[in-house]
Design a protein around this motif. Structure first.
Motif, PDB file in Angstrom:
ATOM      1  N   LYS A 337      -0.326  -8.067   7.035  1.00 15.25           N
ATOM      2  CA  LYS A 337       0.163  -7.710   8.568  1.00 15.25           C
ATOM      3  C   LYS A 337       1.314  -6.886   8.488  1.00 15.25           C
ATOM      4  O   LYS A 337       1.390  -6.202   9.434  1.00 15.25           O
ATOM      5  CB  LYS A 337       0.503  -9.084   8.864  1.00 15.25           C
ATOM      6  CG  LYS A 337       0.844  -9.283  10.256  1.00 15.25           C
ATOM      7  CD  LYS A 337       0.447 -10.685  10.996  1.00 15.25           C
ATOM      8  CE  LYS A 337       0.450 -10.596  12.405  1.00 15.25           C
ATOM      9  NZ  LYS A 337       1.463 -11.353  13.142  1.00 15.25           N
ATOM     10  N   LYS A 338       2.200  -7.197   7.332  1.00 14.71           N
ATOM     11  CA  LYS A 338       3.296  -5.986   7.432  1.00 14.71           C
ATOM     12  C   LYS A 338       2.915  -4.778   7.183  1.00 14.71           C
ATOM     13  O   LYS A 338       3.452  -3.709   7.947  1.00 14.71           O
ATOM     14  CB  LYS A 338       4.360  -6.359   6.383  1.00 14.71           C
ATOM     15  CG  LYS A 338       4.929  -7.649   7.084  1.00 14.71           C
ATOM     16  CD  LYS A 338       6.394  -8.027   5.932  1.00 14.71           C
ATOM     17  CE  LYS A 338       7.188  -9.349   6.407  1.00 14.71           C
ATOM     18  NZ  LYS A 338       7.378 -10.031   5.125  1.00 14.71           N
ATOM     19  N   TYR A 340      -0.002  -3.348   8.088  1.00 17.88           N
ATOM     20  CA  TYR A 340      -0.606  -2.825   9.353  1.00 17.88           C
ATOM     21  C   TYR A 340       0.438  -2.412  10.232  1.00 17.88           C
ATOM     22  O   TYR A 340       0.393  -1.336  11.236  1.00 17.88           O
ATOM     23  CB  TYR A 340      -1.465  -3.943   9.972  1.00 17.88           C
ATOM     24  CG  TYR A 340      -1.872  -4.096  11.490  1.00 17.88           C
ATOM     25  CD1 TYR A 340      -2.703  -3.192  12.060  1.00 17.88           C
ATOM     26  CD2 TYR A 340      -0.812  -4.691  12.136  1.00 17.88           C
ATOM     27  CE1 TYR A 340      -2.966  -3.238  13.284  1.00 17.88           C
ATOM     28  CE2 TYR A 340      -1.189  -4.731  13.533  1.00 17.88           C
ATOM     29  CZ  TYR A 340      -2.229  -3.945  14.142  1.00 17.88           C
ATOM     30  OH  TYR A 340      -2.340  -3.679  15.321  1.00 17.88           O
ATOM     31  N   GLU A 341       1.539  -3.337  10.397  1.00 17.33           N
ATOM     32  CA  GLU A 341       2.452  -2.971  11.472  1.00 17.33           C
ATOM     33  C   GLU A 341       3.441  -1.816  11.227  1.00 17.33           C
ATOM     34  O   GLU A 341       3.609  -0.921  12.050  1.00 17.33           O
ATOM     35  CB  GLU A 341       3.484  -4.089  11.764  1.00 17.33           C
ATOM     36  CG  GLU A 341       3.105  -5.209  12.457  1.00 17.33           C
ATOM     37  CD  GLU A 341       3.478  -6.577  12.457  1.00 17.33           C
ATOM     38  OE1 GLU A 341       4.341  -6.848  11.632  1.00 17.33           O
ATOM     39  OE2 GLU A 341       2.952  -7.596  13.011  1.00 17.33           O
ATOM     40  N   ARG A 352      -6.940  -4.991  10.923  1.00 18.59           N
ATOM     41  CA  ARG A 352      -6.894  -6.074   9.970  1.00 18.59           C
ATOM     42  C   ARG A 352      -7.310  -7.177  10.677  1.00 18.59           C
ATOM     43  O   ARG A 352      -7.682  -7.373  11.978  1.00 18.59           O
ATOM     44  CB  ARG A 352      -5.483  -6.404   9.477  1.00 18.59           C
ATOM     45  CG  ARG A 352      -4.515  -6.690  10.444  1.00 18.59           C
ATOM     46  CD  ARG A 352      -3.223  -7.302   9.524  1.00 18.59           C
ATOM     47  NE  ARG A 352      -3.481  -8.259   8.819  1.00 18.59           N
ATOM     48  CZ  ARG A 352      -3.288  -9.801   9.615  1.00 18.59           C
ATOM     49  NH1 ARG A 352      -2.915  -9.784  10.774  1.00 18.59           N
ATOM     50  NH2 ARG A 352      -3.631 -10.766   8.838  1.00 18.59           N
ATOM     51  N   ASP A 354      -7.381 -11.852  10.997  1.00 21.83           N
ATOM     52  CA  ASP A 354      -6.653 -13.189  10.817  1.00 21.83           C
ATOM     53  C   ASP A 354      -7.634 -14.108  10.239  1.00 21.83           C
ATOM     54  O   ASP A 354      -7.285 -15.236   9.824  1.00 21.83           O
ATOM     55  CB  ASP A 354      -6.173 -13.603  11.871  1.00 21.83           C
ATOM     56  CG  ASP A 354      -4.769 -12.885  12.437  1.00 21.83           C
ATOM     57  OD1 ASP A 354      -3.882 -12.871  11.737  1.00 21.83           O
ATOM     58  OD2 ASP A 354      -4.647 -12.752  13.894  1.00 21.83           O
ATOM     59  N   GLU A 359      -7.140 -12.204   5.108  1.00 26.18           N
ATOM     60  CA  GLU A 359      -6.018 -11.872   6.029  1.00 26.18           C
ATOM     61  C   GLU A 359      -5.141 -10.611   5.356  1.00 26.18           C
ATOM     62  O   GLU A 359      -4.338  -9.941   6.148  1.00 26.18           O
ATOM     63  CB  GLU A 359      -5.062 -12.895   5.997  1.00 26.18           C
ATOM     64  CG  GLU A 359      -5.423 -14.157   6.593  1.00 26.18           C
ATOM     65  CD  GLU A 359      -6.012 -15.173   5.659  1.00 26.18           C
ATOM     66  OE1 GLU A 359      -6.553 -14.855   4.491  1.00 26.18           O
ATOM     67  OE2 GLU A 359      -5.511 -16.469   5.739  1.00 26.18           O
TER      68      GLU A 359
END
Ligand SMILES: *Cc1c(COP(=O)(O)O)cnc(C)c1O
Length: 382
Positions: A337-338, A340-341, A352, A354, A359
């Protein structure tokens, strides 16, 4: 106020399309190259010389388009990235050559392969039988199962993300069920060989439809179209959205034996009985007639993909071999997630999920070499 059946709906969530900022958009597996100049010519000609046709219903049988698609498949063997172009003449790689001629009565077309798939679900999958599909595959399959009230039997993948083909066939037999999967699969990017698909078809129930979704096959997979000769229960679904640079056109098709094509046509004629609109028919036909252009686009995407995969490997990423226009990757110790951000903050959109089990992975569409070079510079800082 709502009908009870609304409770079954779990709508698909597409890759985001934010309007607040100009991103490099490599999150929806679109093709970075524009449609062929011949498509532009055909659409401009339609607007200038045939606009009155917009006042009439389109050809319900899409005869020109079906002939053009059949011709394109015969010329390429159904895999653009391996097809050969010599002085504008396109021929299949010997490995892809189809041992019969695909005829227009083996083609069905609709408004994107998503619509085509929905009619396939309606025509062939029953509510009292569990549909066999991989646990991780195209996320629209569970959506349609909800829509049509079809129970699903998801089959887990191997640790290396390959499909458990024996298990899928075994469950198809135990439940006397139909099967659907994408080949190459999404989001894993891995493909089965035609021999592997043949082995599945040999063992699977012959009176249940077996669907292979070939949205990505043009980027180096192996098409199952040659198997249509021996397996009357096979349905191959394909799209203009990825390798034919036409996601905005909404154009998808089926290749199957005429009996199954007729069944899907019956569904269409019982619902929205007109086919895709007249302009899309003209644009799609022009695309098929200039397949040499798309062969070059597919080859460029594959080249950029191999360059990006070697970058990823050099930088410690785990990345699957890819037969598609995207890669599926992660790095130990890197939060998906990080990552991706961080990439998004730097102006690039990737995908990405969930979904439990994936994940930590990113799914990145292959853009132009220039776009991927920008991405590489950002990922080096991760
Ligand atoms: C993109 C995709 C489709 C949908 O394609 P459209 O023709 O744009 O509706 C279908 N199946 C798979 C596996 C895809 O990735």
């Amino acid at each position: 106020m709502l009908a009870n059946r609304m409770n079954n709906l779990k709508p698909y969530v597409p890759g985001e399309q934010p309007k607040d900022r100009e991103y490099i958009k490599i999150n929806a597996n679109e093709n970075p190259y524009p449609p062929s100049p011949k498509v532009k010519e055909a659409v401009v000609d339609f607007v200038e010389n045939n606009l009155e046709k917009l006042g009439l219903y389109p050809d319900p049988d899409s005869l020109d388009l079906h002939a053009a698609i059949a011709d394109m498949i015969n010329k390429t063997g159904g895999v653009l990235s391996r097809a050969r172009v010599d002085n504008g003449e396109v021929t299949p790689d010997p490995k892809d050559k189809i041992p019969f001629t695909v005829t227009p009565d083996m083609i069905y077309t609709g408004n994107g392969s998503d619509e085509v798939l929905s009619f396939v679900f309606y025509a062939f999958f029953d509510s009292d039988k569990k549909l066999i599909c991989p646990e991780h595959s195209y996320s629209f399959y569970p959506v349609y199962c909800g829509f049509y009230d079809i129970p699903r039997l998801p089959v887990e993948l191997n640790d290396d993300w390959t499909l458990k083909t024996d298990k899928m066939v075994q469950l198809a037999n135990e439940n006397h069920s139909s099967t659907i999967f994408a080949n190459p699969n999404a989001p894993t990017s891995l493909g089965l060989t035609r021999e592997q698909v043949r082995e599945m078809l040999v063992k699977a129930p012959k009176d249940q439809v077996f669907v292979v979704d070939e949205a990505y096959v043009d980027f180096g997979g192996e098409s199952s179209i040659p198997l249509l000769k021996d397996f009357k229960n096979l349905v191959v679904v394909r799209t203009f959205s990825k390798s034919l640079c036409g996601a905005g056109m909404r154009s998808g098709y089926i290749v199957a034996n005429p009996e199954l094509i007729n069944a899907v046509t019956t569904v269409k004629n019982s619902l929205n009985h007109f086919p895709m609109d007249a302009v899309t028919q003209v644009a799609s036909t022009a695309a098929c007639n200039d397949v040499a252009y798309y062969v070059e686009c597919a080859k460029k995407v594959c080249q950029t993909r191999e360059d990006f995969i070697s970058f990823l490997k050099k930088n410690g990423y785990q990345v699957n071999d890819s037969k598609t226009n995207f890669v599926f990757l992660k790095k130990n110790g890197l939060d998906g997630k990080k990552a991706y951000e961080f990439i998004k903050e730097n102006g690039i959109l990737v995908r990405r999920f969930d979904t439990p089990g994936i994940e930590e992975y990113l799914r990145i569409t292959i853009g132009t070499q220039e776009q991927m070079d920008k991405l590489k510079a950002i990922m080096e800082k991760l």
